[in-house]
Design an enzyme around this catalytic site. Structure first.
Site, mmCIF file in Angstrom:
data_model
loop_
_atom_site.group_PDB
_atom_site.id
_atom_site.type_symbol
_atom_site.label_atom_id
_atom_site.label_comp_id
_atom_site.label_asym_id
_atom_site.label_seq_id
_atom_site.Cartn_x
_atom_site.Cartn_y
_atom_site.Cartn_z
ATOM 1 N N LYS A 41 0.799 -1.196 0.000
ATOM 2 C CA LYS A 41 0.000 0.000 0.000
ATOM 3 C C LYS A 41 0.851 1.274 0.000
ATOM 4 O O LYS A 41 0.391 2.348 -0.387
ATOM 5 C CB LYS A 41 -0.884 0.045 1.268
ATOM 6 N N ASP A 98 7.617 3.067 -2.209
ATOM 7 C CA ASP A 98 7.857 4.115 -1.224
ATOM 8 C C ASP A 98 9.228 3.974 -0.581
ATOM 9 O O ASP A 98 9.989 4.928 -0.500
ATOM 10 C CB ASP A 98 6.738 4.140 -0.157
ATOM 11 N N ASP A 101 13.940 -1.326 1.913
ATOM 12 C CA ASP A 101 14.567 -1.598 3.207
ATOM 13 C C ASP A 101 15.536 -2.765 3.019
ATOM 14 O O ASP A 101 16.677 -2.575 2.598
ATOM 15 C CB ASP A 101 13.463 -1.898 4.226
ATOM 16 N N PHE A 150 13.057 3.744 11.854
ATOM 17 C CA PHE A 150 11.714 3.254 11.500
ATOM 18 C C PHE A 150 10.925 4.470 11.054
ATOM 19 O O PHE A 150 10.652 5.373 11.845
ATOM 20 C CB PHE A 150 11.053 2.577 12.707
ATOM 21 N N LEU A 151 10.561 4.494 9.770
ATOM 22 C CA LEU A 151 9.977 5.688 9.174
ATOM 23 C C LEU A 151 8.474 5.535 8.988
ATOM 24 O O LEU A 151 7.983 4.467 8.615
ATOM 25 C CB LEU A 151 10.633 5.977 7.820
ATOM 26 N N ASP A 157 3.710 3.200 7.013
ATOM 27 C CA ASP A 157 2.873 2.960 8.192
ATOM 28 C C ASP A 157 3.640 2.332 9.338
ATOM 29 O O ASP A 157 4.752 1.826 9.170
ATOM 30 C CB ASP A 157 1.706 2.036 7.831
#
Ligand code: PRP
Length: 177
Positions: A41, A98, A101, A150-151, A157
């Site tokens: 998402k 987005d 990682d 942790f973004l 989210d």
């Protein structure tokens, strides 16, 4: 959630970089009638802003992948949970993500879409977070390189919360990423 947050990317910084990427993509994809495929998402906000920064309309589709296993640690076993719907054979495809990682999601989806035999397949990600990278994936367009943390926000989210924040924050959860 016991946490402290730190602003990483404000609205103006995001908007400026998205505009730059839009200009670059407009040059590179002019006349190619590309398909931009967002990875659900998280990419939905970035993709929405990116396509409106282009100088011409493009076709848009979405794909979604999930890894087995719970929590923030991926098991490394990934499957498609929402397939692309447009035919991609012979098309110029840009996969829009987005955040990269560990790289597992993008590595899997790149292979998955490559099997559909597009004329070209490139990747655009908003945030390249290198700290935990396990698989190197070729990133053709990168918005920002961020070392770690942790973004959340701008699509990212934390347990389905905080996606809709217009800025990107690092959340200190008190225990790793
Ligand atoms: C996040 C993010 C990337 C992926 C990156 O998605 O949006 O798709 O993880 O992780 P990796 O590089 O370690 O594979 P997530 O699985 O949290 O789903 P979401 O986009 O629905 O939030």
């Amino acid at each position: 959630m016991e946490s402290r947050t730190r602003l990483i990317l404000d609205r103006e910084t995001l908007a400026r970089r998205v505009a730059e990427l839009g200009a670059q993509l407009s040059r590179d994809y002019r006349g190619l009638d590309p398909v931009f495929v967002g990875i659900l998402k998280g990419a939905f906000i970035f993709l929405a802003d990116l396509v409106r920064a282009l100088e011409f309309p493009v076709e848009v589709d979405f794909v979604r992948a999930a890894s087995y296993g719970a929590g923030t640690e991926s098991s490394g076993v990934i499957r498609v949970t929402k397939e692309v719907e447009l035919p991609l054979a012979g098309r110029h495809v840009l996969l829009v993500e987005d955040i990269v990682d560990m790289g597992l999601t993008l590595d899997f989806l790149r292979r998955h879409l490559a099997a559909k035999e597009p004329a070209s397949l490139k990747i655009c990600c908003l945030i390249d977070k290198r700290e935990r990278r396990q698989v190197e994936v070729p990133l053709d367009y990168v918005g920002f390189v961020v070392p770690g943390g942790f973004l959340v926000g701008y699509g990212l989210d934390c347990g389905e919360k905080l996606r809709t924040l217009p800025e990107v924050y690092a959340v200190d959860t008190g225990g790793g990423d």
